[in-house]
Design an enzyme around this catalytic site. Structure first.
Site, PDB file in Angstrom:
ATOM      1  N   GLY A 246       0.817  -1.258  -0.015  1.00 52.38           N
ATOM      2  CA  GLY A 246      -0.256  -0.052   0.018  1.00 52.38           C
ATOM      3  C   GLY A 246       0.740   1.299   0.092  1.00 52.38           C
ATOM      4  O   GLY A 246       0.357   2.514  -0.181  1.00 52.38           O
ATOM      5  N   GLU A 283       4.195  -6.630   1.565  1.00 57.46           N
ATOM      6  CA  GLU A 283       3.706  -6.869   0.228  1.00 57.46           C
ATOM      7  C   GLU A 283       3.720  -5.599  -0.638  1.00 57.46           C
ATOM      8  O   GLU A 283       2.325  -5.458  -1.066  1.00 57.46           O
ATOM      9  CB  GLU A 283       2.342  -7.493   0.226  1.00 57.46           C
ATOM     10  CG  GLU A 283       2.184  -8.853   1.031  1.00 57.46           C
ATOM     11  CD  GLU A 283       0.963  -9.461   1.336  1.00 57.46           C
ATOM     12  OE1 GLU A 283       0.675 -10.307   1.536  1.00 57.46           O
ATOM     13  OE2 GLU A 283      -0.145  -8.443   1.011  1.00 57.46           O
ATOM     14  N   PRO A 284       4.637  -5.071  -1.099  1.00 60.89           N
ATOM     15  CA  PRO A 284       4.461  -3.845  -1.903  1.00 60.89           C
ATOM     16  C   PRO A 284       4.269  -4.158  -3.357  1.00 60.89           C
ATOM     17  O   PRO A 284       4.872  -5.125  -3.969  1.00 60.89           O
ATOM     18  CB  PRO A 284       5.927  -3.329  -1.602  1.00 60.89           C
ATOM     19  CG  PRO A 284       6.943  -4.223  -1.295  1.00 60.89           C
ATOM     20  CD  PRO A 284       6.186  -5.218  -0.507  1.00 60.89           C
ATOM     21  N   GLY A 285       3.531  -3.708  -3.885  1.00 62.90           N
ATOM     22  CA  GLY A 285       3.344  -3.807  -5.216  1.00 62.90           C
ATOM     23  C   GLY A 285       3.401  -2.398  -6.323  1.00 62.90           C
ATOM     24  O   GLY A 285       4.541  -2.350  -6.909  1.00 62.90           O
ATOM     25  N   ARG A 286       2.587  -1.516  -5.883  1.00 68.71           N
ATOM     26  CA  ARG A 286       2.702  -0.210  -6.578  1.00 68.71           C
ATOM     27  C   ARG A 286       4.160   0.498  -6.376  1.00 68.71           C
ATOM     28  O   ARG A 286       4.512   0.952  -7.309  1.00 68.71           O
ATOM     29  CB  ARG A 286       1.599   0.820  -6.143  1.00 68.71           C
ATOM     30  CG  ARG A 286       1.452   2.047  -6.757  1.00 68.71           C
ATOM     31  CD  ARG A 286       0.655   3.082  -5.961  1.00 68.71           C
ATOM     32  NE  ARG A 286      -0.735   2.519  -5.648  1.00 68.71           N
ATOM     33  CZ  ARG A 286      -1.527   2.435  -6.324  1.00 68.71           C
ATOM     34  NH1 ARG A 286      -1.745   3.046  -7.527  1.00 68.71           N
ATOM     35  NH2 ARG A 286      -2.882   1.817  -5.934  1.00 68.71           N
ATOM     36  N   TYR A 327     -10.886   5.829 -10.695  1.00 76.20           N
ATOM     37  CA  TYR A 327     -10.542   6.452  -9.266  1.00 76.20           C
ATOM     38  C   TYR A 327     -10.418   7.698  -9.529  1.00 76.20           C
ATOM     39  O   TYR A 327     -10.145   8.669  -8.553  1.00 76.20           O
ATOM     40  CB  TYR A 327      -8.989   5.966  -8.568  1.00 76.20           C
ATOM     41  CG  TYR A 327      -9.355   4.479  -8.711  1.00 76.20           C
ATOM     42  CD1 TYR A 327      -9.901   3.452  -7.867  1.00 76.20           C
ATOM     43  CD2 TYR A 327      -8.033   3.726  -9.174  1.00 76.20           C
ATOM     44  CE1 TYR A 327      -9.753   2.168  -7.802  1.00 76.20           C
ATOM     45  CE2 TYR A 327      -7.782   2.490  -9.239  1.00 76.20           C
ATOM     46  CZ  TYR A 327      -8.660   1.726  -8.294  1.00 76.20           C
ATOM     47  OH  TYR A 327      -8.411   0.324  -8.401  1.00 76.20           O
ATOM     48  N   CYS A 354     -15.319   4.127 -27.101  1.00 77.19           N
ATOM     49  CA  CYS A 354     -16.610   4.887 -27.105  1.00 77.19           C
ATOM     50  C   CYS A 354     -17.286   5.172 -25.939  1.00 77.19           C
ATOM     51  O   CYS A 354     -18.605   4.936 -25.401  1.00 77.19           O
ATOM     52  CB  CYS A 354     -17.674   3.912 -27.919  1.00 77.19           C
ATOM     53  SG  CYS A 354     -16.937   3.013 -29.357  1.00 77.19           S
ATOM     54  N   GLU A 355     -16.548   5.822 -24.961  1.00 78.39           N
ATOM     55  CA  GLU A 355     -17.040   6.563 -23.742  1.00 78.39           C
ATOM     56  C   GLU A 355     -16.403   7.740 -23.707  1.00 78.39           C
ATOM     57  O   GLU A 355     -15.277   8.042 -23.763  1.00 78.39           O
ATOM     58  CB  GLU A 355     -16.390   5.612 -22.562  1.00 78.39           C
ATOM     59  CG  GLU A 355     -16.600   4.259 -22.681  1.00 78.39           C
ATOM     60  CD  GLU A 355     -17.840   3.885 -22.138  1.00 78.39           C
ATOM     61  OE1 GLU A 355     -18.606   4.474 -21.460  1.00 78.39           O
ATOM     62  OE2 GLU A 355     -18.504   2.717 -22.527  1.00 78.39           O
ATOM     63  N   TYR A 384      -0.816  -1.413 -12.262  1.00 76.23           N
ATOM     64  CA  TYR A 384      -2.357  -1.220 -12.219  1.00 76.23           C
ATOM     65  C   TYR A 384      -2.814  -0.619 -13.656  1.00 76.23           C
ATOM     66  O   TYR A 384      -3.651   0.240 -13.564  1.00 76.23           O
ATOM     67  CB  TYR A 384      -3.071  -0.296 -10.964  1.00 76.23           C
ATOM     68  CG  TYR A 384      -2.568  -0.997  -9.831  1.00 76.23           C
ATOM     69  CD1 TYR A 384      -3.279  -2.505  -9.377  1.00 76.23           C
ATOM     70  CD2 TYR A 384      -1.622  -0.638  -8.842  1.00 76.23           C
ATOM     71  CE1 TYR A 384      -2.843  -3.145  -8.177  1.00 76.23           C
ATOM     72  CE2 TYR A 384      -1.249  -1.226  -7.697  1.00 76.23           C
ATOM     73  CZ  TYR A 384      -2.013  -2.441  -7.481  1.00 76.23           C
ATOM     74  OH  TYR A 384      -1.440  -3.196  -6.288  1.00 76.23           O
TER      75      TYR A 384
HETATM   76  C1  LIG Z   1      -3.191  -4.775  -3.515  1.00 77.74           C
HETATM   77  C2  LIG Z   1      -2.484  -5.481  -2.355  1.00 77.74           C
HETATM   78  C3  LIG Z   1      -0.964  -5.325  -2.061  1.00 77.74           C
HETATM   79  C4  LIG Z   1      -0.143  -4.500  -3.151  1.00 77.74           C
HETATM   80  O1  LIG Z   1      -0.966  -3.031  -2.807  1.00 77.74           O
HETATM   81  P1  LIG Z   1      -0.048  -1.897  -3.238  1.00 77.74           P
HETATM   82  O2  LIG Z   1      -0.690  -0.526  -3.068  1.00 77.74           O
HETATM   83  O3  LIG Z   1       0.262  -2.109  -4.761  1.00 77.74           O
HETATM   84  O4  LIG Z   1       1.383  -1.905  -2.591  1.00 77.74           O
HETATM   85  C5  LIG Z   1      -0.537  -6.092  -0.855  1.00 77.74           C
HETATM   86  N1  LIG Z   1      -1.360  -6.805  -0.460  1.00 77.74           N
HETATM   87  C6  LIG Z   1      -2.675  -7.045  -0.656  1.00 77.74           C
HETATM   88  C7  LIG Z   1      -3.331  -8.087   0.251  1.00 77.74           C
HETATM   89  C8  LIG Z   1      -3.413  -6.318  -1.727  1.00 77.74           C
HETATM   90  O5  LIG Z   1      -4.533  -6.656  -1.714  1.00 77.74           O
END
Ligand SMILES: *Cc1c(COP(=O)(O)O)cnc(C)c1O
Length: 428
Positions: A246, A283-286, A327, A354-355, A384
């Site tokens: 997050g 658990e970083p993603g973004r 968002y 078409c939006e 994303y």
């Molecule tokens: C989406 C998600 C993440 C990653 O979130 P980011 O905002 O991309 O870092 C980690 N853990 C869980 C459970 C998620 O749903």
């Protein structure tokens, strides 16, 4: 008047050549657009590696890359080689991670509604950790473990700490009123632990998990969540605590990113202050993928409505970046042929769907000489975007290119018309 695109919104290895062209990984992005076509996602491998290493350093107890942010075989391998484990949330993400050679033991499986088939695949593969999200999921595991004789998985249980992160409602997940996890206040989390510790438990409980939301900035939120959950964590007395992902990133000029190291320090300091001794993982993603990429589009139709605005239509749109439509997310844009140019011209950048809501940038600042056929780049589109892509209007998903050290390689090819027709069975 907007100045040139700020360097801090570009991938780590971005440079501007003498002719004004943006280079990433030592490769001219204007040439990449010619070579591979547009829309095109260009990822800076070094940037991805830098962020993966930072995450591993910040969370030595376990850094899981949240694959939903951006996943392809090359990404799974890169993250794993840099020391990350992977978080998957569906049978498809699981299959791709396994096919990429990531050992099942290094995977963690999430989801609020994992099917029996997905859980069976996870158990058969030997997934290292499953995050339990509901009582019904425990019933499904019961049938697989006690009914079908499969091995007991190691599990964490997901709890909702009852904290509302200051972020968009759709990406806020830590509040009590949520489809995710077991509530603390309602007693559901205690009941889940009791069931997992009781005789006949279908799993080995090793830890707790929480995820308060996405695009969250450190200071105000993570510490509050840790405080909210501390008593419960102590009472549960389990060896692992996964704090989710997050951490937010800057998308536009007025925003500021916080480094992964600061996030780690903040979380570890909170744990020390609260007397928590569990091993902390995240658990970083973004924050791994977002700023690693730019999307390259080609400008097609430019429509000037006198006294109203100018619309610049590009050859992609809401299917390769649904975040503005979903968002209201904001982005910057620039011309990679003139990456250091001032951007005095205000236009609305739209897609080809078409939006009317197919808007990529409501009020983009671009150079004065922007013209038809120009390549337009949107930075901070590595997370994303491709991952949430669709085939709306029967358009194919873009290609993905990785660049590093003067080399480029196609890691996901562009979808063809044949791909788009392949699942339709009405042949004549
Ligand atoms: C989406 C998600 C993440 C990653 O979130 P980011 O905002 O991309 O870092 C980690 N853990 C869980 C459970 C998620 O749903």
């Amino acid at each position: 008047m907007a100045g040139p695109i700020p360097q801090r919104l570009l991938p780590d290895t971005a440079t501007i050549a003498a002719d004004g062209h943006l280079h990433i990984g030592g490769v001219d992005t204007v040439e990449l657009a010619e070579l591979y076509g547009t829309p095109l996602f260009v990822y800076d491998e070094q940037h991805l590696r830098n962020r993966c290493r930072a995450a591993v350093d910040a969370f030595p107890g376990g850094a899981y890359y949240a694959t939903k942010a951006f996943l392809c075989g090359a990404m799974a391998r890169l993250a794993h080689r840099e020391g990350m484990r992977l978080d998957v949330a569906s049978g498809g993400e699981l299959a791709l991670a396994l096919r990429s050679g990531v050992p099942a033991a290094d995977l963690l499986f999430h989801g609020n509604n994992k099917s029996t088939a997905e859980l069976r695949e996870a158990l058969d593969a030997g997934v290292g950790r499953i995050v339990i999200d509901s009582f019904d999921e425990l019933d499904r595991l019961d049938r697989l473990v006690h009914g079908e004789g499969r091995p007991k998985p190691r599990v964490l249980i997901r709890v909702t700490p009852g904290v509302k992160a200051h972020t968009h409602e759709y990406v806020s997940t830590g509040q009590e009123d949520s489809k995710f996890g077991f509530g603390l206040r309602s007693g559901a989390a205690d009941a889940a632990i009791e069931r997992l510790r009781g005789t006949g438990s279908p799993a080995t409980l090793i830890g707790l998990h929480m995820h308060i939301g996405s695009q969250v900035f450190v200071a105000q939120n993570f510490a509050r969540a840790m405080e909210a959950i501390a008593e419960f964590v102590k009472r549960a007395d389990l060896p692992e605590m996964n704090i989710g992902g997050g951490l937010g990133v800057a998308y536009v000029e007025r925003e500021e990113s916080e480094p992964i190291s600061a996030w780690g320090e903040r979380v570890h300091a909170s744990c020390r202050a609260l007397g928590l001794s569990a091993t902390i993982s995240a658990e970083p993603g973004r924050v791994i993928a977002a700023q690693a990429a730019v999307t390259l589009y080609r400008a097609g139709t430019i429509k000037d409505i006198a006294g109203v605005r100018t619309y610049v239509a590009v050859d992609g749109g809401m299917i390769d970046n649904p975040r503005p439509a979903m968002y209201g997310s904001e982005y910057e844009a620039f011309l990679p042929r003139a990456a250091s140019a001032e951007r005095p011209r205000r236009v609305r950048v739209v897609g080809k769907h078409c939006e009317s809501g197919d808007i990529l940038l409501h009020d983009a600042a671009l150079p004065e000489d922007l013209c038809v056929d120009d390549i337009i780049a949107t930075p901070v589109t590595g997370a994303y975007g491709f991952a949430m892509g669709s085939n709306y209007n029967r358009l194919g998903r873009p290609a993905v290119v990785f660049v590093a050290d003067g080399h480029h390689r196609l890691v996901v090819r562009r979808e063809t018309i044949e791909d788009l027709l392949a699942t339709d069975l009405e042949l004549d």
